[in-house]
Design a protein around this motif. Structure first.
Motif, PDB file in Angstrom:
ATOM      1  N   TYR A 105       0.790  -1.217   0.000  1.00  0.00           N
ATOM      2  CA  TYR A 105       0.000   0.000   0.000  1.00  0.00           C
ATOM      3  C   TYR A 105       0.830   1.280   0.000  1.00  0.00           C
ATOM      4  O   TYR A 105       0.423   2.279  -0.584  1.00  0.00           O
ATOM      5  CB  TYR A 105      -0.941  -0.034   1.219  1.00  0.00           C
ATOM      6  CG  TYR A 105      -1.922   1.110   1.281  1.00  0.00           C
ATOM      7  CD1 TYR A 105      -2.569   1.569   0.123  1.00  0.00           C
ATOM      8  CD2 TYR A 105      -2.220   1.721   2.494  1.00  0.00           C
ATOM      9  CE1 TYR A 105      -3.481   2.613   0.192  1.00  0.00           C
ATOM     10  CE2 TYR A 105      -3.129   2.757   2.558  1.00  0.00           C
ATOM     11  CZ  TYR A 105      -3.761   3.203   1.413  1.00  0.00           C
ATOM     12  OH  TYR A 105      -4.648   4.237   1.487  1.00  0.00           O
ATOM     13  N   ASN A 106       1.989   1.276   0.640  1.00  0.00           N
ATOM     14  CA  ASN A 106       2.659   2.567   0.861  1.00  0.00           C
ATOM     15  C   ASN A 106       2.942   3.388  -0.404  1.00  0.00           C
ATOM     16  O   ASN A 106       2.631   4.571  -0.435  1.00  0.00           O
ATOM     17  CB  ASN A 106       3.925   2.394   1.699  1.00  0.00           C
ATOM     18  CG  ASN A 106       4.376   3.725   2.277  1.00  0.00           C
ATOM     19  OD1 ASN A 106       3.597   4.416   2.934  1.00  0.00           O
ATOM     20  ND2 ASN A 106       5.590   4.127   1.991  1.00  0.00           N
ATOM     21  N   TYR A 109      -0.258   4.899  -1.462  1.00  0.00           N
ATOM     22  CA  TYR A 109      -0.688   5.907  -0.488  1.00  0.00           C
ATOM     23  C   TYR A 109       0.074   7.214  -0.692  1.00  0.00           C
ATOM     24  O   TYR A 109      -0.504   8.303  -0.641  1.00  0.00           O
ATOM     25  CB  TYR A 109      -0.463   5.348   0.922  1.00  0.00           C
ATOM     26  CG  TYR A 109      -0.829   6.287   2.054  1.00  0.00           C
ATOM     27  CD1 TYR A 109      -2.160   6.593   2.321  1.00  0.00           C
ATOM     28  CD2 TYR A 109       0.157   6.846   2.864  1.00  0.00           C
ATOM     29  CE1 TYR A 109      -2.494   7.442   3.358  1.00  0.00           C
ATOM     30  CE2 TYR A 109      -0.172   7.688   3.910  1.00  0.00           C
ATOM     31  CZ  TYR A 109      -1.502   7.984   4.156  1.00  0.00           C
ATOM     32  OH  TYR A 109      -1.822   8.822   5.191  1.00  0.00           O
ATOM     33  N   VAL A 131      -1.475  -6.288  -1.050  1.00  0.00           N
ATOM     34  CA  VAL A 131      -1.289  -7.369  -0.089  1.00  0.00           C
ATOM     35  C   VAL A 131      -1.647  -6.956   1.341  1.00  0.00           C
ATOM     36  O   VAL A 131      -2.267  -7.709   2.086  1.00  0.00           O
ATOM     37  CB  VAL A 131       0.178  -7.856  -0.128  1.00  0.00           C
ATOM     38  CG1 VAL A 131       0.417  -8.935   0.909  1.00  0.00           C
ATOM     39  CG2 VAL A 131       0.526  -8.357  -1.517  1.00  0.00           C
ATOM     40  N   ASP A 132      -1.275  -5.735   1.710  1.00  0.00           N
ATOM     41  CA  ASP A 132      -1.453  -5.343   3.116  1.00  0.00           C
ATOM     42  C   ASP A 132      -2.701  -4.492   3.353  1.00  0.00           C
ATOM     43  O   ASP A 132      -2.737  -3.691   4.280  1.00  0.00           O
ATOM     44  CB  ASP A 132      -0.190  -4.650   3.661  1.00  0.00           C
ATOM     45  CG  ASP A 132       0.320  -3.539   2.763  1.00  0.00           C
ATOM     46  OD1 ASP A 132      -0.241  -3.342   1.675  1.00  0.00           O
ATOM     47  OD2 ASP A 132       1.292  -2.864   3.153  1.00  0.00           O
ATOM     48  N   PRO A 134      -6.260  -5.602   4.206  1.00  0.00           N
ATOM     49  CA  PRO A 134      -7.337  -6.550   4.499  1.00  0.00           C
ATOM     50  C   PRO A 134      -8.693  -5.824   4.499  1.00  0.00           C
ATOM     51  O   PRO A 134      -8.732  -4.596   4.444  1.00  0.00           O
ATOM     52  CB  PRO A 134      -6.979  -7.056   5.905  1.00  0.00           C
ATOM     53  CG  PRO A 134      -6.198  -5.947   6.523  1.00  0.00           C
ATOM     54  CD  PRO A 134      -5.457  -5.283   5.391  1.00  0.00           C
ATOM     55  N   GLU A 136     -10.620  -4.990   6.660  1.00  0.00           N
ATOM     56  CA  GLU A 136     -10.725  -3.990   7.721  1.00  0.00           C
ATOM     57  C   GLU A 136     -10.360  -2.595   7.213  1.00  0.00           C
ATOM     58  O   GLU A 136     -10.723  -1.593   7.820  1.00  0.00           O
ATOM     59  CB  GLU A 136      -9.808  -4.368   8.891  1.00  0.00           C
ATOM     60  CG  GLU A 136     -10.358  -5.450   9.824  1.00  0.00           C
ATOM     61  CD  GLU A 136     -10.339  -6.853   9.223  1.00  0.00           C
ATOM     62  OE1 GLU A 136      -9.815  -7.036   8.110  1.00  0.00           O
ATOM     63  OE2 GLU A 136     -10.879  -7.771   9.878  1.00  0.00           O
ATOM     64  N   HIS A 137      -9.624  -2.534   6.111  1.00  0.00           N
ATOM     65  CA  HIS A 137      -9.205  -1.230   5.564  1.00  0.00           C
ATOM     66  C   HIS A 137      -9.809  -0.967   4.182  1.00  0.00           C
ATOM     67  O   HIS A 137      -9.221  -0.254   3.379  1.00  0.00           O
ATOM     68  CB  HIS A 137      -7.674  -1.160   5.508  1.00  0.00           C
ATOM     69  CG  HIS A 137      -7.031  -0.950   6.845  1.00  0.00           C
ATOM     70  ND1 HIS A 137      -7.236   0.179   7.601  1.00  0.00           N
ATOM     71  CD2 HIS A 137      -6.203  -1.732   7.576  1.00  0.00           C
ATOM     72  CE1 HIS A 137      -6.548   0.084   8.731  1.00  0.00           C
ATOM     73  NE2 HIS A 137      -5.922  -1.071   8.751  1.00  0.00           N
ATOM     74  N   ASP A 139     -12.042   0.959   3.236  1.00  0.00           N
ATOM     75  CA  ASP A 139     -12.295   2.377   2.933  1.00  0.00           C
ATOM     76  C   ASP A 139     -11.065   3.078   2.354  1.00  0.00           C
ATOM     77  O   ASP A 139     -11.184   4.094   1.682  1.00  0.00           O
ATOM     78  CB  ASP A 139     -12.787   3.113   4.189  1.00  0.00           C
ATOM     79  CG  ASP A 139     -11.870   2.869   5.383  1.00  0.00           C
ATOM     80  OD1 ASP A 139     -11.149   1.838   5.388  1.00  0.00           O
ATOM     81  OD2 ASP A 139     -11.846   3.698   6.309  1.00  0.00           O
ATOM     82  N   GLU A 140      -9.883   2.516   2.584  1.00  0.00           N
ATOM     83  CA  GLU A 140      -8.654   3.165   2.123  1.00  0.00           C
ATOM     84  C   GLU A 140      -8.560   3.180   0.597  1.00  0.00           C
ATOM     85  O   GLU A 140      -8.266   4.203  -0.003  1.00  0.00           O
ATOM     86  CB  GLU A 140      -7.425   2.411   2.642  1.00  0.00           C
ATOM     87  CG  GLU A 140      -7.254   2.425   4.137  1.00  0.00           C
ATOM     88  CD  GLU A 140      -6.492   3.636   4.635  1.00  0.00           C
ATOM     89  OE1 GLU A 140      -5.802   4.279   3.818  1.00  0.00           O
ATOM     90  OE2 GLU A 140      -6.605   3.940   5.834  1.00  0.00           O
ATOM     91  N   ARG A 164     -14.551 -15.631   8.574  1.00  0.00           N
ATOM     92  CA  ARG A 164     -13.602 -14.773   7.878  1.00  0.00           C
ATOM     93  C   ARG A 164     -13.826 -14.801   6.367  1.00  0.00           C
ATOM     94  O   ARG A 164     -13.646 -13.778   5.699  1.00  0.00           O
ATOM     95  CB  ARG A 164     -12.180 -15.251   8.218  1.00  0.00           C
ATOM     96  CG  ARG A 164     -11.072 -14.353   7.749  1.00  0.00           C
ATOM     97  CD  ARG A 164     -10.972 -13.077   8.563  1.00  0.00           C
ATOM     98  NE  ARG A 164     -10.155 -12.101   7.867  1.00  0.00           N
ATOM     99  CZ  ARG A 164     -10.188 -10.806   8.118  1.00  0.00           C
ATOM    100  NH1 ARG A 164     -10.995 -10.320   9.046  1.00  0.00           N
ATOM    101  NH2 ARG A 164      -9.431  -9.979   7.449  1.00  0.00           N
ATOM    102  N   VAL A 168     -13.980 -11.662   3.656  1.00  0.00           N
ATOM    103  CA  VAL A 168     -12.937 -11.433   2.650  1.00  0.00           C
ATOM    104  C   VAL A 168     -13.546 -11.392   1.240  1.00  0.00           C
ATOM    105  O   VAL A 168     -13.132 -10.608   0.391  1.00  0.00           O
ATOM    106  CB  VAL A 168     -11.856 -12.532   2.759  1.00  0.00           C
ATOM    107  CG1 VAL A 168     -10.923 -12.504   1.565  1.00  0.00           C
ATOM    108  CG2 VAL A 168     -11.057 -12.342   4.051  1.00  0.00           C
TER     109      VAL A 168
ATOM    110  N   VAL B  25      -2.012  -5.700   7.304  1.00  0.00           N
ATOM    111  CA  VAL B  25      -1.236  -6.936   7.176  1.00  0.00           C
ATOM    112  C   VAL B  25      -1.852  -7.849   6.135  1.00  0.00           C
ATOM    113  O   VAL B  25      -3.015  -7.697   5.756  1.00  0.00           O
ATOM    114  CB  VAL B  25      -1.158  -7.712   8.512  1.00  0.00           C
ATOM    115  CG1 VAL B  25      -0.376  -6.916   9.548  1.00  0.00           C
ATOM    116  CG2 VAL B  25      -2.535  -8.073   9.019  1.00  0.00           C
ATOM    117  N   VAL B 287       2.596   3.740   5.356  1.00  0.00           N
ATOM    118  CA  VAL B 287       2.143   2.463   5.905  1.00  0.00           C
ATOM    119  C   VAL B 287       3.256   1.427   5.797  1.00  0.00           C
ATOM    120  O   VAL B 287       3.749   1.156   4.702  1.00  0.00           O
ATOM    121  CB  VAL B 287       0.890   1.963   5.159  1.00  0.00           C
ATOM    122  CG1 VAL B 287       0.519   0.561   5.616  1.00  0.00           C
ATOM    123  CG2 VAL B 287      -0.276   2.923   5.374  1.00  0.00           C
TER     124      VAL B 287
END
Lengths: 276, 403
Positions: A105-106, A109, A131-132, A134, A136-137, A139-140, A164, A168, B25, B287
């Motif tokens: 992501y970096n 981003y 890859v990083d 999931p 949970e993110h 919205d990013e 899970r 996913v 992760v 990140v």
């Protein structure tokens, strides 16, 4: 909405009654020009979907082959911007083969999510695997990508079980990428039986095609996966072939592109013969 | 019950401190990380967990660590009264034991059979190897090849304690690369393995968990200070790499508005050069390693190599809670160079008979700058988070001395 390039490719594969071959290479490895030459040759060599790695300094989910590949590209000055340029050059000759950008992501981003999605769409990128990021993110990046009509392909793994899995699969689009082993890229190999069970489990929760990757190294393995899944993903093994054709200073030896494409051809033949 | 207008409520349930933190992760790790969070929440609510922690903290680690009035240093600075929280007296020689103890008790509760850790200076690796010996668990420590070369005594200590030390050759062979390889190990061995992260960074719940275990420093210090001086200190100072000793001291004081707080980053050759480890001063949000935080990186989002004479501060990131505290301005972040830290290291050895680790020598360098400017009725409290035995070779080398 009309069918995307990626959806059409999987629909065509289904119509042909065969599994597909997804090839992974790092953009800019071993240098921009050689990388572009290989990528341009991939459709003819039999790649059904092209996955291009966006080089990152700290590829936490990757094994030694892809780590080294990423560093080679960065040392030759590869950037996210140049990765998009590479896709743009590819699209000048090819409008049919989907391109998926895979990475961390970096760099995205820092590029800026909105600007990146706009530019990626413009040059003809079809989807992303980050890859990083999931669920949970989501919205990013996932939701903004979907809003742009681009695919966000998620990795499912042997640990993606129970509650899970639906989490996913939700918001995943294009296809589902099943990581067949616990571990990093280019390490162990799972058995066809295990993979078949996992694919069945995933398909119970989605209509999307399932591609299987991590640890697929030979035409035979690629073929055996293509019998039980919609596509085989091969990465580290192709990169190993590329590395065999580098000199001591990591420069491409003459014939590198041909050697890599020839290897892709054998993989493709394996996959194409698998269900006949 | 959470009170409004508190700096101590973070993170939210998704692990965010403002925009910082989170859990960036690979999917393989997500179920386990959720499991760690659940197990940690259950442990926190279980008095027997706290009882076990307290027992080993007292009898094995040697807590509470003393609060020490550095009289000669105070005289020399001729300003604020300088106190040290002496976490360098802990078993294993640093504050790292506070955190490893908590996490290994959690790993045992979760039935994990194998421990992995990353280490920079080797202090976290030694602490992890120590508790693995105590609890008879196999231990694998990832350490950058560069760090192995400059921290040979700690490498040998870990081996004596029965740990396997794996040299990480990838990248620049320092702490960030060790963390990458530890994460790669974890992905491959996710079912049986517990990853003991050494600093208050990584995916949620690690930053909050490490902070909670390290907060014993600040809680003790508060009590001890009230006993010694009848009031709270005016100024706290601690060094910051990932920032676990600092957040441990700071956190219990965050809502005490009259207590000024300063974290000291490693400025290496200077923050205006390309050889430093000051993520807040010289980096920007990004990140890495599971969390959003300030990172040293280039315009393409590639992570840059950090530099510090102190291997423990040689990390291009910082714990997410520090990024947030920096952002909202509750904590002030300064920096000290290699040279300043070396001078402070020597001064403390001579004037107080305490050889500090190079990490808190950075905090001390800052104390030497500000204490003389403070009034004599002011109180300054610094976290002396590690001892310097491990650093004597590095220091000798820097001073041109052959041992």
């Amino acid at each position: 909405m009309s069918q995307t390039r990626l959806e059409k490719r999987f629909a065509d594969l289904r119509a042909e009654g065969r599994g597909g071959l997804v090839t992974f290479l790092t953009a800019g490895d071993p240098d921009y020009d050689t990388s572009l030459e290989i990528v341009k040759g991939l459709p003819e060599a039999g790649a059904d979907v092209i996955e291009l790695g966006m080089p990152f300094s700290d590829p936490m989910a990757d094994g030694p082959a892809i780590q080294a590949s990423s560093l080679r590209a960065l040392r030759k000055g590869m950037t996210l911007k140049k990765t998009l340029e590479l896709v743009k050059s590819f699209r000048e000759d090819n409008q049919d083969t989907p391109i998926i950008l895979m990475g961390y992501y970096n760099p995205v981003y820092i590029y800026g999510v909105d600007a990146f999605l706009k530019d990626a769409k413009e040059v003809g990128v079809d989807g992303f695997i980050i890859v990083d990021l999931p669920p949970e993110h989501d919205d990013e990046f996932c939701m903004p990508a979907l809003e742009q009509g681009l695919h966000f392909i998620r990795l499912t793994t042997p640990t993606t079980v129970g509650e899970r899995l639906p989490k996913v699969l939700n918001n995943t689009s294009g296809f589902v990428y099943y990581v067949s082993i616990l571990g990093i890229t280019g390490t162990g190999t799972a058995s066809q039986d295990n993979i078949k069970q996992a694919v069945t489990r995933i398909k119970a929760g989605t209509d999307l095609p399932v591609a299987v990757g991590f640890g697929i190294r030979t035409p035979e393995q690629a073929a055996s996966i293509a019998q039980v899944a919609d596509a085989s993903v091969v990465g580290s093994a192709i990169i190993d072939k590329l590395k065999e054709n580098l000199d001591d200073d990591n420069r491409a030896k003459p014939g590198l592109s041909q050697a890599v494409l020839e290897y892709v051809r054998t993989l493709s033949k394996g996959v194409r013969d698998a269900r006949t | 019950m959470k009170t409004p207008n508190s700096y101590m409520n973070g993170p939210d349930e998704r692990g965010h401190f403002g925009i910082f933190g989170g859990r960036f992760v690979a999917e393989t790790l997500m179920p386990l990380i959720l499991e760690v969070e659940q197990a940690y929440n259950a442990a926190k609510a279980d008095p027997s967990f706290q009882k076990d922690y307290d027992y080993y903290a007292k009898h094995y680690v040697g807590r509470p660590s003393p609060l020490y009035f550095a009289e000669r240093l105070t005289e020399k600075c001729d300003g604020a009264k300088i106190y040290f929280k002496r976490d360098e007296l802990n078993h294993t020689g640093s504050h790292k034991a506070n955190n490893v103890l908590g996490q290994i008790l959690l790993a045992r509760r979760m039935g994990k059979k194998r421990i992995i850790a990353e280490t920079g200076a080797g202090q976290h690796g030694v602490a992890t190897a120590t508790f693995c010996a105590l609890f008879d668990l196999p231990c694998v420590v990832y350490m950058g090849a560069t760090d192995i070369a400059r921290q040979a005594p700690n490498v040998f200590r870990m081996k004596l304690l029965g740990a396997e030390v794996i040299a990480v050759e990838s990248g620049t062979g320092t702490l960030k690369d060790a963390m990458n390889d530890a994460l790669r190990d974890w992905v491959a061995n996710v079912e049986e393995t517990f990853y003991i992260i050494g600093t208050a960074a990584g995916p949620h719940p690690y930053p909050v968990m490490v902070r909670d275990f390290q907060s014993i420093i600040g809680r003790e210090a508060k009590e001890q200070m009230l006993e010694a001086e009848g009031r709270l200190p005016d100024q706290l100072v601690a060094c910051i790499g990932g920032g676990s000793n600092a957040i441990g001291l700071f956190h219990p004081f965050l809502d005490d508005k009259d207590v000024a707080i300063t974290g000291v980053e490693a400025a290496g050759h200077g923050v205006s050069t390309d050889k430093h480890a000051a993520s807040l001063t010289g980096g920007k949000p990004g990140v890495l390693h599971g969390n959003r935080t300030f990172l040293l990186q280039d315009d393409d989002g590639q992570i840059l190599d950090a530099h510090s004479i102190s291997a423990g501060l040689d990390y291009p990131g910082i714990g997410p809670e520090h990024s947030w505290l920096h952002d909202i301005g509750r904590v002030n972040y300064a920096s000290a160079t290699d040279t300043e830290a070396l001078e402070a290291f020597q001064l403390l050895s001579k004037i107080e008979g305490i050889i500090p680790a190079l990490e808190p020598a950075h905090a001390l360098a800052h104390v030497l700058k500000i204490a003389p400017k403070m009034d004599k009725d002011k109180i300054l409290l610094m976290n002396l988070c590690g001892r310097g035995d491990k650093d004597i070779f590095t220091v000798a080398d820097a001073l041109g001395v052959t041992i």
